[in-house]
Design an enzyme around this catalytic site. Structure first.
Site, PDB file in Angstrom:
ATOM      1  N   TYR A  55       0.796  -1.227   0.000  1.00 22.82           N
ATOM      2  CA  TYR A  55       0.000   0.000   0.000  1.00 22.82           C
ATOM      3  C   TYR A  55       0.833   1.283   0.000  1.00 22.82           C
ATOM      4  CZ  TYR A  55      -3.617   3.342   1.089  1.00 22.82           C
ATOM      5  OH  TYR A  55      -4.448   4.416   1.023  1.00 22.82           O
ATOM      6  N   HIS A 101     -10.884   1.419  14.754  1.00 23.98           N
ATOM      7  CA  HIS A 101     -10.168   2.105  13.666  1.00 23.98           C
ATOM      8  C   HIS A 101     -10.463   3.596  13.776  1.00 23.98           C
ATOM      9  CE1 HIS A 101      -8.567   3.095   9.710  1.00 23.98           C
ATOM     10  NE2 HIS A 101      -8.083   1.872   9.633  1.00 23.98           N
ATOM     11  N   GLY A 102      -9.545   4.417  13.319  1.00 24.85           N
ATOM     12  CA  GLY A 102      -9.799   5.857  13.238  1.00 24.85           C
ATOM     13  C   GLY A 102     -10.912   6.099  12.212  1.00 24.85           C
ATOM     14  N   ASP A 104     -10.938   8.115   9.897  1.00 21.73           N
ATOM     15  CA  ASP A 104     -10.408   8.731   8.669  1.00 21.73           C
ATOM     16  C   ASP A 104     -10.562   7.830   7.445  1.00 21.73           C
ATOM     17  OD1 ASP A 104      -8.572   7.156  10.178  1.00 21.73           O
ATOM     18  OD2 ASP A 104      -6.952   7.783   8.843  1.00 21.73           O
ATOM     19  N   THR A 134      -7.050  11.402  15.346  1.00 19.98           N
ATOM     20  CA  THR A 134      -6.270  12.364  16.144  1.00 19.98           C
ATOM     21  C   THR A 134      -5.679  13.434  15.223  1.00 19.98           C
ATOM     22  OG1 THR A 134      -5.687  10.562  17.615  1.00 19.98           O
ATOM     23  CG2 THR A 134      -4.427  12.576  17.867  1.00 19.98           C
ATOM     24  N   ASP A 216      30.672   7.218 -21.766  1.00 21.87           N
ATOM     25  CA  ASP A 216      30.398   6.108 -20.836  1.00 21.87           C
ATOM     26  C   ASP A 216      31.402   4.977 -21.075  1.00 21.87           C
ATOM     27  OD1 ASP A 216      29.181   4.293 -19.124  1.00 21.87           O
ATOM     28  OD2 ASP A 216      27.497   3.859 -20.461  1.00 21.87           O
TER      29      ASP A 216
HETATM   30  C1  SPV Z   1      23.644   2.440 -17.508  1.00 17.58           C
HETATM   31  O1  SPV Z   1      22.595   3.009 -17.176  1.00 17.58           O
HETATM   32  O2  SPV Z   1      24.728   3.010 -17.493  1.00 17.58           O
HETATM   33  C2  SPV Z   1      23.626   1.043 -17.928  1.00 17.58           C
HETATM   34  C3  SPV Z   1      22.431   0.495 -18.588  1.00 17.58           C
HETATM   35  O3  SPV Z   1      24.644   0.405 -17.799  1.00 17.58           O
HETATM   36  S1  SPV Z   1      22.673   0.666 -20.266  1.00 17.58           S
HETATM   37  O4  SPV Z   1      22.859   2.084 -20.580  1.00 17.58           O
HETATM   38  O5  SPV Z   1      21.501   0.126 -20.946  1.00 17.58           O
HETATM   39  O6  SPV Z   1      23.866  -0.092 -20.643  1.00 17.58           O
HETATM   40 MG    MG Z   2      26.344   1.532 -17.376  1.00 22.36          MG
END
Ligand code: SPV
Ligand code: MG
Length: 444
Positions: A55, A101-102, A104, A134, A216
């Site tokens: 929930y 129970h409250g 609310d 409360t 990257d």
């Molecule tokens: C990242 O988010 O750097 C990952 C996932 O390694 S991917 O970009 O799909 O390789």
């Molecule tokens: Mg990555």
């Protein structure tokens, strides 16, 4: 104490049942228990992590810690597990004369649960007693207080494993900065009477690098990555999974695992590549090499042996489908990595359709019914979470979406200002000054 059958002495007027979470104890709880005592012996149905997670967000304290607190409240006769948000199953099991129970829940999102509780009580002649809510306290405003309290590295680190125990599918959102993490921490919607929010964060090598204007290719050093996460942890409480690329040299990875744990990171994912790593979504369009299966397994083994606690998860990411090595290779690697001690497997794909990862999960699950399975649906983004869950995935990572969302907006506004020689036309693209001054508590 967990009871499967009614064991309360009925010498008093009756049994009074109260379902509660009790994460942060407050006078609202005491008020309700005090009133309930006038009617008989009070049993607290303490909501388990699983019940709460269905929930809203997981309680700050574990079930065991909460039981300890509740048992020591004056006027509480017994504590039993309530395994669902719905009170009806426990009402039918314990058949209390009264349920407290409250008030609310007469209106609002909890209304359907009131109806179910009333049906259960009516079936055997039990009575619902609602006491005025409360003012000024609710578990929801308390959860804001938890946020204000912050968390500790130990509590944060263990949260991912706790979530895996009580939720079928965990949703993780990429965060590259504290502000994006605050959005991921606080975003929530109400759907089918339940509150849905992200369970945690992904620290992505792609977005951390891109944000720094770097490719990257594992160019950001570990201290930069960890410092970024540290800044995120300064203002948030949810667990984080770190993308650590290939993990680097095993001797370095072994040390880095300890730093990750100390910071409170919950899991690290490393991919089975070697040499100059490029982003997986480039596949074989660039030269990328997969690591030898034995060498990668050894890296996993050494890392799992050097971690400080089992709360920290080391997850192996298989690049066989990305690099066109086929399903058999992916499965062979999965088995080897699990044998080496991997706490989970991430299977990656850059296909538009999820078919190949579904085929992987079908075959993987024959051997490993309960090893957590992770996917990153960046290319196969038509697939919805319930389908991933049906196919046995436990963690879904939206790996780059916060950074990708911010870039078009910033780019557009920069060009608008150039074109218009003022910023008036950009107002609709911007958070207002009033809103930004209200955004971070303490600014005004
Ligand atoms: C990242 O988010 O750097 C990952 C996932 O390694 S991917 O970009 O799909 O390789
Ligand atoms: Mg990555």
């Amino acid at each position: 104490m967990i009871k499967t059958e009614r064991s309360i002495d009925k010498m008093k007027k009756g049994i009074v049942y109260i379902g509660m979470t009790i994460d942060i104890m407050h006078h609202g709880h005491v008020n309700i228990i005090e009133k309930a005592r006038e009617y008989g012996d009070v049993i607290i149905g303490l909501l388990t992590d699983k019940a709460v997670a269905s929930y809203k967000r997981l309680p700050y304290l574990t079930y065991e810690k909460r039981v300890k607190i509740v048992k020591n409240i004056k006027g509480v006769t017994d504590v039993v597990e309530q395994n669902e948000w719905d009170y009806a199953p426990n009402l039918l099991l314990y058949k209390p004369e009264f349920m407290f129970h409250g008030d609310d829940w007469i209106e609002g999102p909890l209304k359907p649960y009131r109806k179910l509780a009333l049906e259960a009580l009516n079936s055997y002649g039990g009575k619902l007693i609602e006491i005025p809510y409360t003012k000024g306290v609710s578990s929801t405003s308390m959860s804001e207080q938890v946020h204000a309290l912050g968390t500790t590295p130990e509590i944060r680190k263990s949260t991912l494993k706790r979530l895996l125990k009580c939720k079928k599918l965990i949703t993780i959102l990429e965060t590259h900065s504290p502000i994006s993490a605050l959005i991921a921490e606080n975003a929530s919607i109400e759907t089918e009477g339940k509150r849905k929010c992200f369970d945690g964060f992904w620290s992505s090598s792609l977005t951390d690098s891109t944000e720094m204007g770097k490719p990257d290719i594992e160019a950001l050093d570990i201290s930069k990555r960890l410092s970024n996460i540290n800044n995120i942890f300064d203002v948030t409480t949810k667990p984080l999974i770190m993308d650590a690329d290939t993990g680097g040299k095993v001797e370095h990875f072994q040390l880095n695992v300890k730093s990750m744990e100390r910071l409170g990171i919950s899991a690290v994912i490393i991919e089975d590549k070697k040499g100059l790593k490029k982003n997986s979504l480039l596949g074989n369009d660039v030269l990328q090499m997969q690591e030898d299966i034995e060498i990668f397994s050894e890296k996993i083994k050494v890392a799992t042996q050097s971690r400080l606690s089992n709360d920290f998860m080391i997850i192996s990411r298989i690049e066989s489908l990305i690099l066109g090595r086929g399903m058999d290779d992916a499965l062979k690697r999965a088995n080897a990595y699990v044998d080496a001690g991997s706490d989970g497997i991430m299977i990656h794909s850059r296909k538009k359709s999820p078919d190949e990862i579904f085929e992987f999960s079908r075959l993987f699950r024959l051997e490993h019914p309960s090893v957590p399975l992770v996917c990153v649906p960046t290319s196969f983004n038509e697939v919805k979470e319930p389908e991933l869950e049906q196919h046995g995935f436990n963690i879904v990572i939206y790996a780059n979406h916060m950074l990708r969302a911010s870039y078009p907006a910033m780019n557009e506004v920069a060009h608008q200002i150039l074109r218009n020689q003022r910023s008036l036309e950009s107002d609709n693209y911007l958070i207002s000054i009033k809103e930004i001054l209200d955004l971070i508590p303490g600014t005004n």
